[in-house]
Design an enzyme around this catalytic site. Structure first.
Site, PDB file in Angstrom:
ATOM      1  N   THR A   1       0.918  -1.213   0.080  1.00 17.87           N
ATOM      2  CA  THR A   1       0.075   0.129   0.121  1.00 17.87           C
ATOM      3  C   THR A   1       0.946   1.415   0.109  1.00 17.87           C
ATOM      4  O   THR A   1       0.637   2.337  -0.350  1.00 17.87           O
ATOM      5  CB  THR A   1      -0.642  -0.064   1.253  1.00 17.87           C
TER       6      THR A   1
ATOM      7  N   ASN B   1      -0.370  10.718  -0.054  1.00 17.77           N
ATOM      8  CA  ASN B   1       0.365  10.750  -1.200  1.00 17.77           C
ATOM      9  C   ASN B   1      -0.344  10.365  -2.536  1.00 17.77           C
ATOM     10  O   ASN B   1      -0.774   9.160  -2.689  1.00 17.77           O
ATOM     11  CB  ASN B   1       1.482   9.602  -0.905  1.00 17.77           C
ATOM     12  N   PRO B   2      -0.402  11.235  -3.229  1.00 20.89           N
ATOM     13  CA  PRO B   2      -1.292  11.005  -4.415  1.00 20.89           C
ATOM     14  C   PRO B   2      -0.795   9.863  -5.313  1.00 20.89           C
ATOM     15  O   PRO B   2      -1.497   9.121  -5.996  1.00 20.89           O
ATOM     16  CB  PRO B   2      -1.143  12.232  -5.420  1.00 20.89           C
ATOM     17  N   LYS B   3       0.587   9.457  -5.248  1.00 15.50           N
ATOM     18  CA  LYS B   3       1.157   8.424  -6.136  1.00 15.50           C
ATOM     19  C   LYS B   3       0.508   7.002  -5.463  1.00 15.50           C
ATOM     20  O   LYS B   3       0.264   6.158  -6.180  1.00 15.50           O
ATOM     21  CB  LYS B   3       2.616   8.547  -6.012  1.00 15.50           C
TER      22      LYS B   3
ATOM     23  N   LYS C   1      -8.988   9.740   5.067  1.00 15.97           N
ATOM     24  CA  LYS C   1      -9.807   8.752   5.224  1.00 15.97           C
ATOM     25  C   LYS C   1      -9.391   7.451   4.549  1.00 15.97           C
ATOM     26  O   LYS C   1      -8.444   7.604   3.838  1.00 15.97           O
ATOM     27  CB  LYS C   1     -11.236   9.010   4.737  1.00 15.97           C
TER      28      LYS C   1
ATOM     29  N   GLU D   1      -9.376   0.548  -0.230  1.00 20.72           N
ATOM     30  CA  GLU D   1     -10.580  -0.345  -0.535  1.00 20.72           C
ATOM     31  C   GLU D   1     -11.440   0.288  -1.518  1.00 20.72           C
ATOM     32  O   GLU D   1     -12.316  -0.439  -2.158  1.00 20.72           O
ATOM     33  CB  GLU D   1     -11.239  -1.081   0.405  1.00 20.72           C
TER      34      GLU D   1
END
Lengths: 472, 737
Positions: free
Chosen positions: B475, B623-625, B693, B697
């Site tokens: 993740t 972390n947008p990546k 948040k 998933e």
């Protein structure tokens, strides 16, 4: 084979290695992770489905090195003989390899377990053909499963780093590598491990003599199936004869309107020639297995296996291919449809093996269509595979050959459907008649891949599709 | 640190490091094969013996006779462990741990029958197959459809009740002018992570260390301790790198327990990995569901009654699949009911798989909503927007959502995807042999938080070391912890070293339920907050307005370097974030919308996804990546669930037939076309100090329905039995000519 060697010699990265006395039915993966302590290469499935164990074998071809990605889990140890084995550890001996850096930059590695396999598949591609579009990526990496990233980042990394050939420490060292490979011992292998024997002859005559002398021995081509007999079915293979070293079986020639493919030619080597024969054949081969599987698997093995769902036989039947079988010094020919007798039962006599396939080159004006229908676009066994060759002259069907896989216990022609078309006008009514006749040809089974009703409908629909695509 | 009130402005809001697309810090290790996974700790145990598990070949029954003589005499064999010589065990423990080979009973297919330990893997495997087992087979309950009538109301699953009801659903539904009553089914699914479960067990006197691949090392620690009847403090579980989990590695299976028992018996390290086929039947899976949805609405589209009933199965004592959960929160409606019924099945144990509940619940609900839209002749997006709610519809306005941008997700996606071009009438768009369709579905995933601790150490070189038992299952948690510590302490990420996956470190949240980064990251936040106070005090600053930046802490024109404040042995603090009742006071969830375009082949009914785009609102994106990749990975799994993933049940013998990666299909590259994710800006101050948040998933939630709705739009065929395979669609396709 009195002159045969009793050890396997290869380069591990840049270091020469000799293995003597090891079990010849040990996989390269087991050897790497267990004996060599190189755990960078991962085991995800141990049967060639996931690609986590992808390594690269480099070998001398012409004046240079040829790099090919292989699944180490479906490769017996002797397959390394005379080659350079490159694993993920060898790429980053100094700094990260450009392929590895791209995988970091694009976030193409998450849990990291599939990653070494991807790195190696991409590394091989970076040394061979440029990867120019997403379709090429899909094909290149069809044999590498990733459950984390959703592939997008991997595709982006591949398009970036494999767009042009890379210059790396391996290209730098190419002259040295070629020299070291040339200096490795050559010639046939005769390996022993306890009571187990493994031969790798290097001529057709020796091969024929061995197979005749040991008719119970398993003939090993690419090993994509045979290795699983050991690792998944726990079979003990006490006698194995590998055909990979027999130059005559790797020949690919065109002779008087016939394409001759040796039984030891792997799918990758056959792919370009078959695509040249007809694009539909190239597309079919592209969807068989994966790059890794095609780099070892052979068409000869696919046929000799006698599987009802092998994808090549229907196309070869539609093309009117003939098999050349050899036993000792005697050869015989038969049409490929006569080779498959019953489920996993073929016309091969004890001591006999497939030497080559002869495929007639398509006549001018002949239409060929091959449809591999599967749930998943790549790396999937066909529900139905239909192949059609039709010659239409002045609006009439002058010649027709139809064959299906997945419709019976063996791949087979569809004589009733062919009869309903031959000599009739090429129109929808004729096609509808042939569609109805397929019911006489096949009573398919229901299984996980598709229901009997689905198979019957699709077999009919593919005929209609053939007509719609070539109505004019 | 207690988190009981909405977070105010804090150092994370500086977003110098957090919120930016950093490369994952463990990337270089992983791409070069140097990350060490559970089976690969050769240096820690060079003399480890190899174990091989022999699983039961029946679905239910007992072992009548067991002949291990040949195996025991086979070359290299050190131990053959069976129920006859297995040590006494505790019955069950945390992490769904249960005793292994404790009796002759066979609980499910591939329940361990014997465990062979030998000097080499090949010797162990060979000997295992010399063992002769005679079983008494008992009739088993393997068919959910057949057992549906015997399903009972289960005990609550944690805080999740089996049933909820508001208003009078039956009367409300009966009175609704427009009614929909449909039943959907979803199959058993397998996590199919690429790394098989593996364990190396080492005993040092009476203390056990296991290197394993587990998302929740502390659960495994306590579960093992219960089964082996020892103190948890004598068990150390290490999971540094985990080759994917998706829920499968939340739990404790035979590999961990048996390896530990064998190693104790032999007084020698033992390791073992499950084979790929064993994973499917020995470990857990996502259980199949039958879901009935009834929705009543007014002619203009307002939902007045919504009911969602779920039937699923599990072994005795097992939990239920919370597939009606999202229906409790997603749409408004006065009269409501949800229920879960659980049948006893003798199949392998069912348990959590990525987004348990929502992943399959939305596959039913979001198709039903589309079916309702068609009945109402409404645009499916407008219907969803009309029934949006800003508070928990089961409780009322007193429980608002902490943040909810569901409508914004739908609107943004519609705009970016080109929804306006969709023809609501099915079967109208063609591309050669392909029928083309577009579909939408909403996404919701409950936001879960778990208390989590961390230790932060400032070393004399000014490096910040972060330690916890947290795991990174791919993740990106190593990276997120480094970002948070760098942000809090005012140092570049290169100065942060993150260690995790070791129960000798402070207990963190672990990886599951999308709580990982938000919860464990908040633990790191709490520890850093404490360290900041200690450092400020040491420097003689007033703690409240100290600035941590550039490796220094400053106040006014005074500044001190971090390293000057560290003791020679380093300065260490430990803290824990404890989440209070904010999840009770506020409904908390991440939201999204998926847009999908598919093609359906007229001749063969092969379905190919052509485009998939998701819009997500999940609080602060740390972390947008990593977040983007999590979403795309989830979306891909959603495509799998829609089109191919299914454990095929042999209802006679009670096992999953397609137990390998050749036959259990997960998507390949060619299944995954043009894909994109858009994150909406959002901060959720009631979720955590990070204002993030869960995101891990959300990607899978609803995708299956978006695909199915697109298939319907393409060809007019509505299949309510997942996966939508070609043989289900073909009979209903329009004629080719």
């Amino acid at each position: 084979m009195t002159d045969a060697r009793d050890s396997v010699s290869f380069l591990l990265g840049h270091a020469p290695r000799e293995i003597r006395g090891a079990d010849p039915t040990m996989t390269v993966l087991e050897w790497l992770r267990g004996k060599a302590g190189l755990c960078g290469t991962k085991e995800g499935c141990a049967e060639g489905d996931c690609g986590a164990c992808t390594v690269v074998l480099a070998e001398t071809v012409g004046a240079g090195l040829r790099y090919r990605a292989m699944n180490a889990c479906i490769l017996f140890l002797p397959a390394l003989d005379g080659k350079q084995l490159i694993t993920v550890e060898h790429l980053a001996e100094r700094a990260l390899h450009p392929v590895q850096q791209a995988m970091v930059t694009y976030h193409a590695s998450q849990c990291g377990f599939c990653t070494p396999g991807f790195v190696m598949a991409m590394f091989a591609a970076a040394h061979t053909a440029p990867v120019v579009d997403r379709g090429a990526v899909d094909t290149l990496l069809a044999g590498n499963l990733c459950r984390c990233t959703g592939y997008r980042s991997i595709a982006d990394a591949t398009l970036d780093v494999c767009a042009a050939p890379v210059d790396d420490q391996f290209t730098e060292a190419e002259a040295t590598t070629l020299a070291v490979l040339a200096a490795l011992p050559k010639g046939p292998l005769a390996l022993r491990h306890g009571g187990r024997r493994f031969w790798a002859p290097d001529s057709l005559a020796t091969l024929a003599a061995l197979v005749e002398a040991y008719p119970e021995a398993v003939i090993l081509a690419g090993g994509t199936d045979v290795v699983l007999w050991v690792t998944k079915q726990f079979r003990e293979l006490d006698a194995v004869i590998a055909i990979g070293g027999v130059a005559e079986l790797r020949e690919l020639t065109t002779d008087g309107g016939v394409l001759r493919i040796g039984a030891g030619v792997c799918y990758t080597d056959a792919m370009a020639v078959l695509a040249g024969l007809h694009p539909a054949l190239g597309e079919l081969v592209r969807r068989i297995g994966s790059v890794q599987v095609r780099n070892s698997g052979t068409i000869g093995g696919n046929i000799a296996n006698g599987s009802p769902i092998g994808d090549m036989p229907p196309a070869l039947m539609a093309l009117g291919a003939r098999l050349v079988l050899r036993r000792g010094v005697v050869t015989r020919e038969l049409p490929i449809e006569d080779f498959f007798l019953a489920y996993r039962h073929t016309a091969l006599a004890p001591g006999e093996f497939i030497e080559r396939m002869d495929i007639p080159i398509l006549l001018e004006g002949a239409v060929l269509a091959v449809n591999k229908v599967s749930k998943r676009p790549d790396q999937d066994i066909s529900a139905v595979c239909g192949a059609f060759m039709v010659v239409i002259a002045d609006g009439w069907v002058a010649d027709i050959r139809i064959a299906y896989g997945g419709m019976a216990g063996v791949p087979a022609r569809a004589p009733a459907a062919e009869q309903a078309l031959l000599g009739r006008p090429w129109n929808e009514a004729t096609i509808r008649g042939a569609m109805a006749a397929i019911e006489e040809d096949f009573s398919p089974l229901s299984d996980m891949r598709a229901s009997a009703a689905y198979r019957a409908t699709v077999a009919r629909n593919l005929l209609l599709k053939l007509y719609l695509d070539h109505a004019a | 640190m207690d988190f009981n009130e909405a977070a105010g402005t804090n150092p994370i809001d500086q977003t110098r490091v957090v919120g930016h697309a950093h490369d994952r810090v463990d990337g270089p290790l992983k791409v070069s094969g140097r990350a060490t996974y559970a089976y690969e700790f050769h240096n820690e145990a060079p003399d480890a013996a190899y174990g091989y598990m022999l699983g039961a070949g029946i679905g239910k029954g007992r072992i009548e006779a067991l002949d291990t003589a040949a195996a025991e005499a086979a070359p290299g064999v050190l131990l053959v462990l069976t129920h006859r010589n297995a040590p006494e065990q505790g019955k069950k423990g945390k992490g769904s741990a249960r005793a292994q080979m404790a009796s002759a009973e066979v609980r499910n297919f591939d329940d361990p029958v014997a465990f062979v330990v030998a000097e080499s893997f090949e010797q162990a495997r060979e000997a295992a197959h010399m063992i002769r087992v005679r079983y008494v087979t008992e009739p088993g309950r393997f068919d959910l459809v057949a057992e549906r009538g015997n399903a009972k109301k289960p005990e609550p699953k944690g805080s999740t009740l089996a049933d909820t009801a508001v208003g009078d659903f039956e009367a409300g539904f009966a009175a609704a002018p427009v009614q929909l009553d449909v039943t959907y089914t979803t199959p058993d699914q397998s996590h199919a992570m690429i790394e098989p479960h593996a364990t190396l067990a080492i005993w040092h006197c009476d203390r056990l260390t296991v290197y394993t691949s587990n998302q929740m090392p502390n659960w495994a620690q306590h579960g093992l301790a219960s089964i082996l009847q020892m103190e948890p403090t004598d068990v150390r579980v290490i999971s540094r790198y985990i080759g994917g989990g998706f829920g499968s590695k939340l739990f404790v299976y035979g590999d961990i327990i048996i390896t530990a028992m064998a190693a104790r018996k032999l007084q020698r390290p033992v390791k073992m990995a499950l084979t790929r086929p064993q994973i499917f039947n020995h470990t857990s899976h996502r259980p199949a569901t039958i879901q009935r949805l009834r929705i009543g609405a007014t002619p203009d589209g307002a939902i007045t009654a919504i009911g969602h009933e779920v039937w699923c199965g599990n072994q005795e004592g097992g939990t239920f699949e919370t597939a009606a959960n999202q229906t409790r929160l997603l749409y408004a409606g006065k009269h409501r009911m949800t229920s879960h019924r659980l049948a006893v099945l003798d199949l392998p144990v069912g348990n959590a798989m990525r987004a348990p509940g929502e992943a399959v619940g939305l596959m039913a609900l979001e198709c039903a909503v589309d079916e309702l839209a068609e009945r109402l002749r409404m645009d499916p997006i407008e219907l969803r927007v009309m029934n949006d709610t800003q508070f928990d519809p089961e409780t009322g306005p007193e429980r608002p959502f902490s943040s909810r941008k569901f409508v914004e997700c739908l609107r943004t996606g519609a705009d970016r995807f080109g929804w306006a071009k969709r023809n609501p009438k099915p079967g109208q768009m063609r591309d050669g042999h392909w029928l083309i369709g577009i579909g939408v579905a909403g996404a919701i995933r409950e936001n879960l938080t778990m208390k989590s601790a961390a230790r932060v150490t400032l070393d004399p070189q000014g490096q910040v070391i972060v330690e916890s038992s947290m795991t990174d299952i791919g993740t990106g948690t190593y990276t997120v912890h480094a970002q948070i510590a760098a942000e809090m302490m005012g140092v570049p990420m290169e100065r942060v070293i993150v260690h995790m996956g070791d129960t000798d470190m402070p207990e963190a949240a672990g990886s599951g339920g999308s709580w990982g980064a938000n919860s464990s990251g908040s633990g790191v936040y709490a520890a850093c907050d404490k360290l900041r106070r200690v450092l400020a005090q040491k420097a003689g600053f007033n703690a409240d307005d100290v600035v941590f930046a550039g490796g220094k802490l400053s106040q006014g024109n005074r500044s001190v370097t971090l390293e000057s404040l560290a003791d020679p042995q380093g300065l260490s603090v430990e803290a824990e974030i404890d989440f209070g009742d904010l999840t009770k006071r506020y409904a908390q969830a991440s939201f999204g919308a998926h847009f999908c375009e598919v093609g359906v082949d007229l001749a063969t009914a092969e379905v190919r996804v052509r485009r998939l785009m998701s819009v997500a609102a999940a609080g602060r994106i740390l972390n947008p990546k990593t977040a983007r990749s999590q979403c795309i990975g989830g979306m891909t799994m959603g495509i799998g669930a829609a089109l191919m993933e299914q454990c095929v049940v042999d209802t006679r013998h009670g096992y999953f037939v397609n137990h390998d990666l050749a036959e259990y299909h997960v998507p390949v590259h060619a299944d995954i076309p043009d894909m994109d994710v858009i994150f909406l800006e959002e901060l959720d101050d009631k979720s955590s100090p990070l204002k993030a948040k869960g995101i891990g998933e959300l990607g899978i939630c609803g995708v299956g329905a978006a695909v199915a709705n697109a298939v319907y739009n393409a060809c007019g065929v509505r299949i309510r039995d997942y996966p939508l395979t070609l043989d289900k669609i073909l009979p209903h396709l329009p004629p080719m000519v």
